[in-house]
Every structure is written in C-alpha cells, then in structure tokens.
Design an enzyme around this catalytic site. Structure first.
Site, short mmCIF file in Angstrom:
data_model
loop_
_atom_site.label_atom_id
_atom_site.label_comp_id
_atom_site.label_asym_id
_atom_site.label_seq_id
_atom_site.Cartn_x
_atom_site.Cartn_y
_atom_site.Cartn_z
N ASP A 54 0.28 -1.13 -0.14
CA ASP A 54 -0.18 0.58 -0.02
C ASP A 54 0.98 1.39 -0.05
O ASP A 54 0.32 2.09 0.88
CB ASP A 54 -0.81 -0.04 1.16
CG ASP A 54 -1.44 -1.50 1.12
OD1 ASP A 54 -2.36 -1.57 -0.03
OD2 ASP A 54 -2.21 -1.79 2.21
N HIS B 168 -4.11 -2.44 -6.15
CA HIS B 168 -3.94 -1.14 -6.01
C HIS B 168 -4.67 -0.52 -6.58
O HIS B 168 -6.01 -0.24 -7.12
CB HIS B 168 -3.22 -1.56 -7.82
CG HIS B 168 -1.74 -2.12 -7.33
ND1 HIS B 168 -0.94 -2.05 -6.23
CD2 HIS B 168 -1.75 -3.30 -8.63
CE1 HIS B 168 0.09 -3.05 -6.54
NE2 HIS B 168 -0.72 -4.17 -7.96
P1 GDP Z 1 -0.16 0.10 -3.90
O1 GDP Z 1 -1.10 -1.63 -3.23
O2 GDP Z 1 1.47 0.19 -3.29
O3 GDP Z 1 -1.09 0.22 -5.22
O4 GDP Z 1 -0.88 1.11 -2.69
P2 GDP Z 1 -2.84 1.43 -2.95
O5 GDP Z 1 -3.22 1.64 -3.74
O6 GDP Z 1 -3.30 0.61 -2.37
O7 GDP Z 1 -2.86 2.73 -1.78
C1 GDP Z 1 -2.16 3.84 -2.53
C2 GDP Z 1 -3.42 4.93 -2.15
O8 GDP Z 1 -2.64 6.14 -1.75
C3 GDP Z 1 -4.64 4.92 -2.89
O9 GDP Z 1 -5.54 4.74 -2.63
C4 GDP Z 1 -3.67 5.80 -4.29
O10 GDP Z 1 -4.68 6.39 -4.79
C5 GDP Z 1 -2.93 6.60 -3.01
N1 GDP Z 1 -1.99 7.38 -3.36
C6 GDP Z 1 -1.01 7.18 -3.88
N2 GDP Z 1 0.27 8.26 -4.26
C7 GDP Z 1 -0.66 9.51 -3.65
C8 GDP Z 1 -0.39 10.71 -3.52
O11 GDP Z 1 0.86 10.87 -3.93
N3 GDP Z 1 -1.44 11.63 -2.49
C9 GDP Z 1 -2.70 11.31 -2.34
N4 GDP Z 1 -3.32 11.71 -1.31
N5 GDP Z 1 -2.47 9.37 -2.27
C10 GDP Z 1 -1.82 8.93 -3.09
#
Ligand code: GDP
Length: 424
Positions: free
Chosen positions: A12, A40
C-alpha cells in the site's frame, strides 16, 4: 530494458499510481507474483479503480498487460476486473496470461477460510483469497498450471486425485462439505473457456520484446517486509515481493533488470497481524488514517482499516536495500500537511540497545521505536510541480529521510493523480 516498481514496506505504498504513471513510457507491464489478495488503487481520467489482478498499465492503448507465471491466477476475478474496466469506458486492453501461471482453485479460497477459523486467535489475518493454500500446493507440486486446462484426459484424472487428497482434510480436519469431482471438473472447463483467448507463452513474448528494445515494467505487490524470506516471517505473504523475483515470476533473464523504483510512503501503514514498530493508536492514528491515501487508509481488497504509524527509517532502509533500489518514489507526502510536528522512527531499541539494522522477527517483536520529531509544513502541497517550490520544512523532511535510508528519492508524489509527481 526492464524496470521494476516494488514496495519497501508492508504494501500500500502507492505502487499502483507509480506504475500507472511509468506505464506511459512502457510497452509491457507484467504482474509477477501474488494474487487477488491485495489491490492497487488508481485514479486517472477514466475514474477510480481498485485492481487486484490486472497490472496497473491496462489504462493505456499502447501497452500489453501480462499476468506472469509467478502470479496466483484467480480466473473469475480476472474476468470480472476486465469487464469492470471496459464498463467504465477504458479501451479493451491487450492482456496475455502465461500458460505456466497456476490457478487459484475454489477450494484454495475455502481452505484459507477454514484454516483461519481453525487457528482462531493465532490466525494470520489472511484476506482469505486462497493465496497461502495456493502457493502451498504449487510448491507441493499439486497445483494446476493454466496449460493443464487444455488437456482433458489429464484434467479428469488430476481432479480425482485432488479430491482424494483434499477431501480427507475437509472431512477429518475441518469437518466441512467435501469437493465433488464432477463439479470441480465443470468449473475447470468454465475456467478454460474464460481464459483461452489470453493464454500464451509469455516468456517467449517477453524475450522477443527485449530483442526489439521494448520497455518492460514489472509491477510488484505488497513490499519487502511481506517477503517470505526477507520479511517479518511468518506474518508475510506466500510469494516473493522482491524485484529480483520479478525476473523469475515474469520469465525474463535477471541481468535485463536495469531500474528498480522502490515506493516508500511518507508515513507507514500495514494490514494484517505482525510487528509494526512505529505503529500509532487512538485519535492520532484515526486522523492519519482518515486523511491518508486518497480517501482514507482502508484496504483496497478488504475495506479493512489499515494500521497506521510514522515513517520507519529502519524498515525502509532495509526494504530499499533488499529490493536493489536505484530510485525511491516517495509518495503521499501531501497527506502530512496537517501536522505541526512529524515524528519519524530513526532507530529500534532492542534489549536496551539502539540499532538501525532491521532485525529478525524474534528481536523485532521486542523493538521499541526511537523517534525524532521534525517540524511540519502546515500547508497543502498538492499541485506543486517543482521540487524547489515545496515548503522548506517539506524538503527538509524528504532530505532527512533520504539520508537515513541511503537511497536517492528521485520522485515525490503529492497527490493520487497521474500528474501529481515531482521529479528531482
Ligand atoms: P499500492 O498497493 O502500493 O498500489 O497502494 P494502494 O493503491 O493500496 O494505496 C495507495 C493509495 O494512496 C491509493 O488510494 C492511491 O490513490 C493513493 N495515493 C498514491 N499516491 C498518492 C499521493 O501522493 N498522495 C495521495 N494523497 N494519495 C496517493
């Protein structure tokens, strides 16, 4: 050229967003491990998506998305995901599935539930997607490769063998309904028909792509600390989360991997049980969880509230080292804008001694965080495009962490969208 996008921590970290962004310049995106147990979240011009099986590059016309041999392939979930993105107007993606990928069977999902029930308080906090029983079977050599779906003789005989074995456990260990071989065979015939249009020898496809100088992106799931060898065993996942495994799980030569982008989030979050040294609780945690990510830190697959903590330099330094990091993408920095002061975990105190080396699990359980507090920047940094335009305290926070972890932060993500990125 092969690049990988992987996580430094518990997952995440925002790998989906970074992959979606980097996919703009890639030809092929490959999922190489894991299954539908983690998701994701991606926000782009088509809307907001939670992908579990499809690579995060499916939103472009020019890319091919590959489900590699290392993946735990849940065929109905994949079909549902393809349908859901097409329904939202995304052009039909070009998807290939490895003929060597193995299939998550309906009984894997049941066994996952039954075993968690049986363990009770000692359960792993599994997402009950069947991943652990799936990989157990793969390495016990009783799993099903996609190619086996197309050999009916073999399938019939194997289904019978499967039932003979699994039904003993179902009857005597779990006291649950037995598997009917005819029903299982029917299900597998359905799976065969669903997956047939996508199946090919993906390692041969990737080999040819490499010869044509195509850019291949390997997309990791979860992060270093969930790796079965190098993570917080046994509270780990069942397949390797490391970039190095990307070559195995995609079927490409290891020396082709030239860039490893390790994603680190500006604070910590974790799902499931296991040691989490910089964890915070109560109102402090609730507020960070509510403000975190894009609409709160809740699991993309399960909706479970994530455990929250301050940035952990010890875990992240180790997490980046084990990935073979060339670049760190530092994400979700915008979320911290509400804090007057930001604690950062800079060491672990274990039995009265402070260390910055990430320990084995038995020592990790005893570790207490050594915190250093940095000043906050108290403003919204979304929309900023240039590193120099970030508030000084924000740059200090980034540079402090870069020094502690020892790997270059070359990208700073200040929002969930594709364009919310600052290159350094
Ligand atoms: P992953 O499993 O590593 O892809 O991560 P996730 O998708 O589960 O969690 C990342 C969350 O953070 C998602 O809701 C993204 O839309 C959000 N996100 C990613 N980068 C950023 C950022 O720079 N700022 C904010 N506010 N949200 C972000």
């Amino acid at each position: 050229m092969v690049k990988a996008v992987v996580g430094a921590n518990w997952g995440d970290e925002g790998k989906g967003k970074i992959t979606d962004m980097m996919a703009a310049d890639a030809d092929i995106i490959v999922r190489f491990q894991g299954g539908a147990n983690a998701g994701h979240t991606i926000v782009n011009n088509y809307g907001k998506f939670a992908l579990h099986t499809l690579p995060s590059g499916v939103f472009y016309n020019h890319t091919t998305s590959i489900i590699g041999n290392g993946v735990a392939l849940n065929i109905p979930v994949l079909m549902k995901e393809i349908k859901s993105i097409e329904e939202k107007g995304v052009p039909a993606p070009h998807i290939l599935v490895s003929d060597r990928a193995q299939i998550v069977m309906p009984y894997h999902i049941l066994f996952d539930q039954y075993e968690e029930e049986r363990l009770g308080k000692a359960s792993f906090g599994s997402t009950k997607s069947g991943i652990a029983p799936f990989y157990s079977d793969k390495y016990a050599k009783v799993g099903y490769q996609v190619q086996e779906l197309f050999d009916d003789e073999l399938l019939k005989e194997k289904v019978q063998r499967t039932c003979d074995q699994k039904n003993v456990l179902l009857e005597h260990l779990y006291h649950k309904p037995l598997i009917n071989p005819d029903e299982l065979l029917n299900t597998l015939h359905e799976y065969r028909d669903m997956i047939a249009p996508y199946v090919c020898d993906t390692s041969a496809y990737l080999w040819n792509a490499l010869k044509e100088n195509k850019t291949i992106l390997l997309e990791g799931q979860l992060g270093t600390l969930k790796d079965p060898d190098h993570g917080i065993y046994p509270m780990v996942t069942s397949s390797s989360t490391l970039a190095a495994y990307g070559c195995v799980g995609a079927g490409i030569p290891a020396q082709e991997l030239k860039q490893v982008v390790t994603v680190c989030k500006a604070y910590s979050s974790a799902v499931g049980a296991g040691a989490f040294v910089s964890e915070i609780f109560g109102d402090e945690a609730d507020e960070l969880r509510r403000r975190g990510g894009d609409g709160g830190e809740f699991g993309a697959t399960t909706g479970r509230p994530r455990r929250m903590g301050w940035f952990d330099c010890v875990a992240s330094k180790y997490g980046c080292r084990m990935q073979g990091t060339t670049d760190v993408a530092f994400t979700v920095v915008d979320v911290l804008g509400y804090l007057d002061e930001i604690p950062v975990c800079v060491g672990y105190e274990i039995d009265g001694e402070v260390t910055t080396d990430f320990p084995v699990t038995s020592k990790l359980e005893k570790a207490k965080p050594v915190l250093k507090t940095l000043p906050g920047w108290k403003c919204d940094i979304r929309g900023i495009k240039k590193y120099e335009d970030l508030p000084e305290n924000c740059r200090n926070y980034i540079e402090f962490i870069e020094k502690e972890i020892g790997f270059p932060i070359t990208m700073v993500s200040n929002g969930p969208g594709r364009d919310d990125i600052i290159y350094r």
